[in-house]
Design a protein around this motif. Structure first.
Motif, PDB file in Angstrom:
ATOM      1  N   ALA A   1       0.836  -1.200   0.000  1.00  0.00           N
ATOM      2  CA  ALA A   1       0.000   0.000   0.000  1.00  0.00           C
ATOM      3  C   ALA A   1       0.874   1.254   0.000  1.00  0.00           C
ATOM      4  N   ALA A   2       0.482   2.227  -0.801  1.00  0.00           N
ATOM      5  CA  ALA A   2       1.184   3.512  -0.833  1.00  0.00           C
ATOM      6  C   ALA A   2       0.884   4.278   0.446  1.00  0.00           C
ATOM      7  N   THR A   3       1.849   5.055   0.881  1.00  0.00           N
ATOM      8  CA  THR A   3       1.686   5.897   2.061  1.00  0.00           C
ATOM      9  C   THR A   3       2.030   7.338   1.704  1.00  0.00           C
ATOM     10  N   GLU A   4       1.839   8.208   2.656  1.00  0.00           N
ATOM     11  CA  GLU A   4       2.189   9.621   2.487  1.00  0.00           C
ATOM     12  C   GLU A   4       3.657   9.778   2.057  1.00  0.00           C
ATOM     13  N   ASP A   5       4.514   8.885   2.540  1.00  0.00           N
ATOM     14  CA  ASP A   5       5.934   8.948   2.196  1.00  0.00           C
ATOM     15  C   ASP A   5       6.205   8.681   0.714  1.00  0.00           C
ATOM     16  N   ASP A   6       5.244   8.084   0.010  1.00  0.00           N
ATOM     17  CA  ASP A   6       5.415   7.741  -1.401  1.00  0.00           C
ATOM     18  C   ASP A   6       4.922   8.813  -2.366  1.00  0.00           C
ATOM     19  N   VAL A   7       4.240   9.821  -1.859  1.00  0.00           N
ATOM     20  CA  VAL A   7       3.544  10.773  -2.724  1.00  0.00           C
ATOM     21  C   VAL A   7       4.474  11.456  -3.729  1.00  0.00           C
ATOM     22  N   ASP A   8       5.615  11.931  -3.289  1.00  0.00           N
ATOM     23  CA  ASP A   8       6.538  12.611  -4.210  1.00  0.00           C
ATOM     24  C   ASP A   8       7.091  11.645  -5.260  1.00  0.00           C
ATOM     25  N   THR A   9       7.367  10.424  -4.852  1.00  0.00           N
ATOM     26  CA  THR A   9       7.878   9.418  -5.795  1.00  0.00           C
ATOM     27  C   THR A   9       6.821   9.077  -6.832  1.00  0.00           C
ATOM     28  N   ILE A  10       5.578   8.928  -6.401  1.00  0.00           N
ATOM     29  CA  ILE A  10       4.488   8.636  -7.341  1.00  0.00           C
ATOM     30  C   ILE A  10       4.425   9.719  -8.412  1.00  0.00           C
ATOM     31  N   ARG A  11       4.469  10.963  -7.989  1.00  0.00           N
ATOM     32  CA  ARG A  11       4.406  12.087  -8.938  1.00  0.00           C
ATOM     33  C   ARG A  11       5.617  12.098  -9.874  1.00  0.00           C
ATOM     34  N   ARG A  12       6.795  11.864  -9.322  1.00  0.00           N
ATOM     35  CA  ARG A  12       8.015  11.855 -10.141  1.00  0.00           C
ATOM     36  C   ARG A  12       7.936  10.777 -11.224  1.00  0.00           C
ATOM     37  N   LEU A  13       7.498   9.581 -10.850  1.00  0.00           N
ATOM     38  CA  LEU A  13       7.389   8.501 -11.830  1.00  0.00           C
ATOM     39  C   LEU A  13       6.308   8.805 -12.861  1.00  0.00           C
TER      40      LEU A  13
END
Length: 169
Positions: free
Chosen positions: A4-16
């Motif tokens: 599951a994605a978390t708040e910590d993943d938000v910037d990485t999701i956007r970058r990808l």
């Protein structure tokens, strides 16, 4: 592996998601702004009809899977990979096969779906071919206008009983 994605993943999701290779095959092709992404995450992270999963490969984030419109028996999905990083390491094809296997398994075994749907752009012939290998069927193409361009979108679907569970592609 999917988690599951978390708040910590938000910037990485956007970058990808903003990698050019991913934008080229997405309905929304513009670069996603930080504000636009934050609004999406604020809504998505609390929506019970959605799941955002992080695909990891060799301990590193290598992709994102989005499930949406989940209603208990059906749902839609989409995914994107770390196109730049995987290409640099020569791992695109194995990662692609793995994320599709894991995501379809998650859809049917974890979410309990009977039907998984999605969309693919007509010009994305490589993805269309891979979808067929996973036994997705294509529906009637539809012309749309998005980000100032005309695109042809093809609906896809996979029924639980038709999915590929083991073996070669």
């Amino acid at each position: 592996m999917l988690r599951a994605a978390t708040e910590d993943d938000v910037d990485t999701i956007r970058r990808l998601r903003n990698q050019q290779a991913n934008r080229d095959v997405s309905i929304t092709a513009h670069e996603i702004t930080a504000d636009e992404h934050a609004a999406w995450w604020a809504k998505t992270s609390v929506d019970p009809s959605r799941r955002v999963l992080i695909y990891t490969r060799d301990g590193a984030t290598a992709g994102v899977v989005n499930f949406f419109d989940l209603d208990g028996t059906s749902g839609a999905w989409g995914f994107f990979l770390d196109a730049d990083g995987l290409a640099e390491r020569g791992e695109t094809l194995p990662a692609w096969i793995e994320i599709m296997r894991e995501a379809t398994t998650y859809a049917f075994d974890e979410l309990g779906l009977d039907v998984l749907t999605g969309e693919v752009l007509e010009h994305n012939t490589v993805v269309r071919q891979m979808n067929r290998r996973f036994r997705f069927t294509e529906g009637t193409p539809e012309t749309r206008y998005a980000d100032g361009r005309e695109i042809t979108v093809i609906p896809i679907s996979l029924r639980r009983q038709d999915r590929r569970t083991q073996g070669k592609l």
